[in-house]
Scaffold this active site. Structure first.
Site, mmCIF file in Angstrom:
data_model
loop_
_atom_site.group_PDB
_atom_site.id
_atom_site.type_symbol
_atom_site.label_atom_id
_atom_site.label_comp_id
_atom_site.label_asym_id
_atom_site.label_seq_id
_atom_site.Cartn_x
_atom_site.Cartn_y
_atom_site.Cartn_z
ATOM 1 N N GLY A 44 131.409 4.648 134.325
ATOM 2 C CA GLY A 44 130.344 4.523 135.322
ATOM 3 C C GLY A 44 130.203 5.670 136.310
ATOM 4 O O GLY A 44 129.111 5.931 136.801
ATOM 5 N N ASP A 106 133.696 -3.194 143.942
ATOM 6 C CA ASP A 106 133.185 -4.556 143.822
ATOM 7 C C ASP A 106 134.297 -5.514 144.261
ATOM 8 O O ASP A 106 134.562 -5.625 145.451
ATOM 9 C CB ASP A 106 132.742 -4.728 142.360
ATOM 10 C CG ASP A 106 131.955 -5.988 142.090
ATOM 11 O OD1 ASP A 106 130.992 -6.262 142.811
ATOM 12 O OD2 ASP A 106 132.304 -6.702 141.138
ATOM 13 N N THR A 107 135.002 -6.143 143.316
ATOM 14 C CA THR A 107 136.126 -6.991 143.730
ATOM 15 C C THR A 107 137.269 -6.132 144.270
ATOM 16 O O THR A 107 138.079 -6.619 145.054
ATOM 17 C CB THR A 107 136.679 -7.813 142.546
ATOM 18 O OG1 THR A 107 137.280 -6.927 141.598
ATOM 19 C CG2 THR A 107 135.584 -8.633 141.888
ATOM 20 N N LEU A 111 139.928 -0.363 141.276
ATOM 21 C CA LEU A 111 140.355 0.769 142.091
ATOM 22 C C LEU A 111 141.766 0.581 142.637
ATOM 23 O O LEU A 111 142.516 1.547 142.747
ATOM 24 C CB LEU A 111 139.377 1.003 143.241
ATOM 25 C CG LEU A 111 138.267 1.990 142.905
ATOM 26 C CD1 LEU A 111 137.285 2.096 144.047
ATOM 27 C CD2 LEU A 111 138.857 3.374 142.608
ATOM 28 N N LYS A 133 130.133 -2.863 147.612
ATOM 29 C CA LYS A 133 129.618 -4.228 147.778
ATOM 30 C C LYS A 133 130.681 -5.041 148.503
ATOM 31 O O LYS A 133 131.452 -5.764 147.858
ATOM 32 C CB LYS A 133 129.386 -4.871 146.411
ATOM 33 C CG LYS A 133 128.259 -4.314 145.580
ATOM 34 C CD LYS A 133 128.173 -5.160 144.294
ATOM 35 C CE LYS A 133 127.169 -4.666 143.322
ATOM 36 N NZ LYS A 133 127.238 -5.411 142.038
HETATM 37 P P1 IMP Z 1 135.962 -4.159 140.544
HETATM 38 O O1 IMP Z 1 137.304 -4.030 139.927
HETATM 39 O O2 IMP Z 1 135.461 -5.576 140.518
HETATM 40 O O3 IMP Z 1 135.844 -3.556 141.912
HETATM 41 O O4 IMP Z 1 135.002 -3.439 139.521
HETATM 42 C C1 IMP Z 1 134.215 -2.367 139.843
HETATM 43 C C2 IMP Z 1 133.556 -1.938 138.568
HETATM 44 O O5 IMP Z 1 132.738 -3.015 138.076
HETATM 45 C C3 IMP Z 1 132.598 -0.794 138.815
HETATM 46 O O6 IMP Z 1 133.253 0.437 138.670
HETATM 47 C C4 IMP Z 1 131.570 -1.036 137.727
HETATM 48 O O7 IMP Z 1 132.023 -0.461 136.517
HETATM 49 C C5 IMP Z 1 131.531 -2.528 137.572
HETATM 50 N N1 IMP Z 1 130.428 -3.097 138.379
HETATM 51 C C6 IMP Z 1 130.498 -3.734 139.571
HETATM 52 N N2 IMP Z 1 129.289 -4.063 140.041
HETATM 53 C C7 IMP Z 1 128.404 -3.590 139.120
HETATM 54 C C8 IMP Z 1 126.953 -3.553 139.064
HETATM 55 O O8 IMP Z 1 126.221 -4.025 139.958
HETATM 56 N N3 IMP Z 1 126.422 -2.938 137.971
HETATM 57 C C9 IMP Z 1 127.182 -2.390 136.968
HETATM 58 N N4 IMP Z 1 128.522 -2.376 136.998
HETATM 59 C C10 IMP Z 1 129.129 -2.976 138.060
HETATM 60 MG MG MG Z 2 133.559 1.314 136.644
#
Ligand code: IMP
Ligand code: MG
Length: 178
Positions: A44, A106-107, A111, A133
């Site tokens: 991404g 996101d969550t 990271l 987010k």
């Molecule tokens: P986390 O581990 O939940 O923070 O995941 C983050 C990853 O989820 C990002 O790097 C994206 O690859 C994916 N992701 C989170 N939100 C979105 C979205 O709105 N669109 C597309 N991919 C998302």
């Molecule tokens: Mg990603």
């Protein structure tokens, strides 16, 4: 393209990437400016990182670029909560200043996982995400640099996909589901 509602234009993103690069470089010592290791999370962040490293150059930093691949999504718009690492190549990170670059915080699971791996390899890590987010956070993690703080909606474009679609869009839009 009625499935996508435009949100952040290419121009707006470009302006913000330039500002971020200047903020990042302002916080580096002379030595760090000469060897900043940029670790990009695939897939991404590839478009964001391509623009960011050029903006960092413009702002006075020399970078080494490395890639790691993590996935927690599959084809769903909801995270599975399981983070898998399918490549962890960076070498010689001991004592290095690392800028860890991702598209969306996101969550926070991906990271946090990546950050831990890099710290275990001896790096001093700062996090830079294009989009944050905060409403979705499940684990404690504080990004050092954020492009845009956004609402809890699914976005695509500028490298960000939905089931491998839409990465090539030059802007970021909301995906209208259904
Ligand atoms: P986390 O581990 O939940 O923070 O995941 C983050 C990853 O989820 C990002 O790097 C994206 O690859 C994916 N992701 C989170 N939100 C979105 C979205 O709105 N669109 C597309 N991919 C998302
Ligand atoms: Mg990603």
């Amino acid at each position: 393209m009625e499935r996508i509602s435009p949100f952040l234009s290419a121009d707006r993103i470009a302006a913000r990437v330039g500002e971020l690069a200047r903020e990042i470089v302002a916080g580096l010592s002379e030595t760090q400016r000469r060897d900043l290791v940029v670790v990009v999370i695939l897939k991404g962040a590839f478009v964001f990182a391509a623009d960011l490293v050029r903006a960092l150059h413009e702002a006075g930093a020399r970078t080494r670029v490395e890639f790691i691949r993590l996935s927690s999504y599959g084809d769903a718009t909801q995270s599975s909560g399981v983070v898998t690492v399918s490549a962890f190549p960076p070498e010689n990170l001991s004592g290095a200043r690392v800028l860890l670059v991702d598209d969306i915080l996101d969550t926070g699971r991906s990271l946090r996982h990546a950050r831990t791996l890099l710290e275990e390899a001896g790096a001093e890590v700062q996090l830079c995400v294009l989009l944050d987010k905060p409403d979705r956070r499940e684990v404690e993690i504080a990004p050092d640099f954020v492009g845009f703080t956004i609402p809890n909606r699914f976005v695509v474009g500028y490298g960000i996909d939905y089931a491998e679609e839409f990465r090539e869009l030059p802007f970021i839009g909301f995906l209208n589901e259904g």
